[in-house]
Write a protein that holds these residues in place. Structure first.
Motif, mmCIF file in Angstrom:
data_model
loop_
_atom_site.group_PDB
_atom_site.id
_atom_site.type_symbol
_atom_site.label_atom_id
_atom_site.label_comp_id
_atom_site.label_asym_id
_atom_site.label_seq_id
_atom_site.Cartn_x
_atom_site.Cartn_y
_atom_site.Cartn_z
ATOM 1 N N ASP A 29 46.863 36.975 38.675
ATOM 2 C CA ASP A 29 46.874 38.236 39.433
ATOM 3 C C ASP A 29 48.064 38.177 40.402
ATOM 4 O O ASP A 29 47.941 37.698 41.527
ATOM 5 C CB ASP A 29 45.543 38.392 40.176
ATOM 6 C CG ASP A 29 45.500 39.644 41.050
ATOM 7 O OD1 ASP A 29 46.507 40.373 41.121
ATOM 8 O OD2 ASP A 29 44.438 39.874 41.682
ATOM 9 N N GLU B 283 41.921 34.152 48.877
ATOM 10 C CA GLU B 283 41.708 34.287 47.435
ATOM 11 C C GLU B 283 42.995 34.732 46.764
ATOM 12 O O GLU B 283 43.700 35.609 47.246
ATOM 13 C CB GLU B 283 40.573 35.280 47.164
ATOM 14 C CG GLU B 283 39.222 34.714 47.569
ATOM 15 C CD GLU B 283 38.062 35.585 47.130
ATOM 16 O OE1 GLU B 283 38.284 36.481 46.274
ATOM 17 O OE2 GLU B 283 36.946 35.376 47.639
ATOM 18 N N GLY B 284 43.294 34.073 45.646
ATOM 19 C CA GLY B 284 44.491 34.427 44.901
ATOM 20 C C GLY B 284 44.508 33.698 43.583
ATOM 21 O O GLY B 284 43.903 32.634 43.443
ATOM 22 N N ASP C 53 50.227 38.967 48.154
ATOM 23 C CA ASP C 53 49.435 39.230 49.369
ATOM 24 C C ASP C 53 49.185 37.943 50.157
ATOM 25 O O ASP C 53 49.233 37.937 51.392
ATOM 26 C CB ASP C 53 48.091 39.885 48.999
ATOM 27 C CG ASP C 53 48.270 41.296 48.435
ATOM 28 O OD1 ASP C 53 49.375 41.870 48.603
ATOM 29 O OD2 ASP C 53 47.330 41.803 47.792
ATOM 30 N N GLN D 214 49.756 40.274 42.200
ATOM 31 C CA GLN D 214 49.694 40.926 43.514
ATOM 32 C C GLN D 214 48.908 40.075 44.517
ATOM 33 O O GLN D 214 49.244 40.042 45.705
ATOM 34 C CB GLN D 214 49.070 42.329 43.409
ATOM 35 C CG GLN D 214 49.210 43.170 44.673
ATOM 36 C CD GLN D 214 50.648 43.325 45.150
ATOM 37 O OE1 GLN D 214 51.546 43.606 44.363
ATOM 38 N NE2 GLN D 214 50.888 43.126 46.450
ATOM 39 N N SER D 215 47.906 39.350 44.031
ATOM 40 C CA SER D 215 47.123 38.498 44.939
ATOM 41 C C SER D 215 47.991 37.371 45.498
ATOM 42 O O SER D 215 47.824 36.965 46.646
ATOM 43 C CB SER D 215 45.886 37.932 44.238
ATOM 44 O OG SER D 215 46.250 36.916 43.301
#
Length: 312
Positions: free
Chosen positions: A65, A60-61, A71, A67-68
């Motif tokens: 967002d 998920e990203g 990550d 930071q997603s």
């Protein structure tokens, strides 16, 4: 050394789904960004779930967002972006700048493939308005990649068979004509046309290949560098019928832009560069580039006379 882990951004798109399949087929641990923006698009969701069933990891990203994205990037070695850059679908080239920033922050990526696949934007500084926006934006992304010192491979230099072969390169249709065909100029510009699954296979082969690091991969499989006239002849031989050839001069072709919507004007400009200038093939591949079929002769690429049979 295991095979590099790959994150595909835009994995449910036209090229993206092929890249995911090729990555899985070649044994790479494959991650696909699952964006919440998918909303109620059931077809895309089911495609993602089918990838998962084949062994892909869904991550998920979202571009909203940051930071997603960071990550997601930290999970892999290689990022391939296949977001659409064509105006009749959706045009998201500059969204990649957020991805470049995430890759820079993550600091672990061995190679980034931005969304390209068509004409080489570095050779399109002279491109016509309004279509030149595609190339200008791709160059903005390239500059960001190089400024951030991110290792890259640029993949470009081919016409997609689905858009250039199946319709004999006619605009406004995806199926081949059976009565008359428009021929651009003398119809003798050399155009590289490659099946999209083959493009994906070649792209994935480059991932762990030092020969393609910080270079541009071009496509010139010898039997698929064709003129429009040769393509039309293949179709005529297949259906056993000669079509009426209607020659469109350069001036008439450019004049057809008038009154078209924006996406249509972009398309005409790109067709002009490909079929009147021969912009896919009118240059030597220098030391900054490599040619896919020479690097990977083991790939049995689909020839266009075979490709056209499904339309007959």
């Amino acid at each position: 050394m295991g095979k590099s882990k790959v994150l595909v951004v835009g994995g449910t798109g036209y090229m993206g789904r092929r890249i995911v399949n090729a990555s899985l087929a070649q044994g790479h641990p494959t991650y696909v960004l699952q964006r919440p923006e998918i909303g109620l698009d059931i077809d895309k969701l089911q495609m993602l779930l089918a990838f998962k069933k084949q062994g892909a990891h869904l991550v998920e990203g979202s571009f909203s967002d940051f930071q997603s994205l960071v990550d997601a990037v930290k999970l892999v070695d290689v990022v391939i972006c296949t977001m659409s850059g064509v105006h009749f679908r959706s045009h998201n080239i500059l969204l990649q700048l957020k991805l470049v920033e995430a890759i820079k922050q993550a600091g672990n990526i061995k190679r980034f493939f931005p969304s390209e696949f068509g004409l080489d934007p570095a050779r399109m500084g002279h491109a016509l308005e309004p279509g030149r926006v595609t190339f200008d934006e791709k160059m903005v992304v390239r500059k960001a990649i190089q400024d951030a010192k991110i290792p890259f491979t640029y993949v470009c230099g081919a016409g997609f068979a689905g858009y250039f072969a199946g319709n004999l390169s006619q605009m406004g249709t995806l199926i081949p004509p059976r009565e008359k065909v428009l021929i651009y100029g003398d119809g003798n510009s050399k155009v590289t046309i490659v099946d999209e699954d083959d493009l994906a296979t070649y792209t994935i082969k480059t991932i762990d290949d030092p020969r393609t690091l910080n270079k541009t991969l071009y496509f010139r499989p010898p039997e698929n560098v064709l003129t429009q006239k040769q393509l039309v002849e293949m179709w005529e031989n297949l259906i056993g019928k000669k079509l009426e050839h209607i020659i469109i001069s350069q001036q008439d072709f450019l004049a057809s832009m008038k009154g078209m919507d924006y996406a249509g004007q972009v398309g005409v400009g790109h067709f002009y560069h490909i079929f009147y200038e021969g912009a896919l093939t009118n240059f030597e591949i220098g030391k900054e580039g490599e040619e896919a079929s020479k690097l990977y002769p083991e790939v049995k690429y689909i020839r266009m006379n075979e490709y056209l049979k499904i339309y007959a």
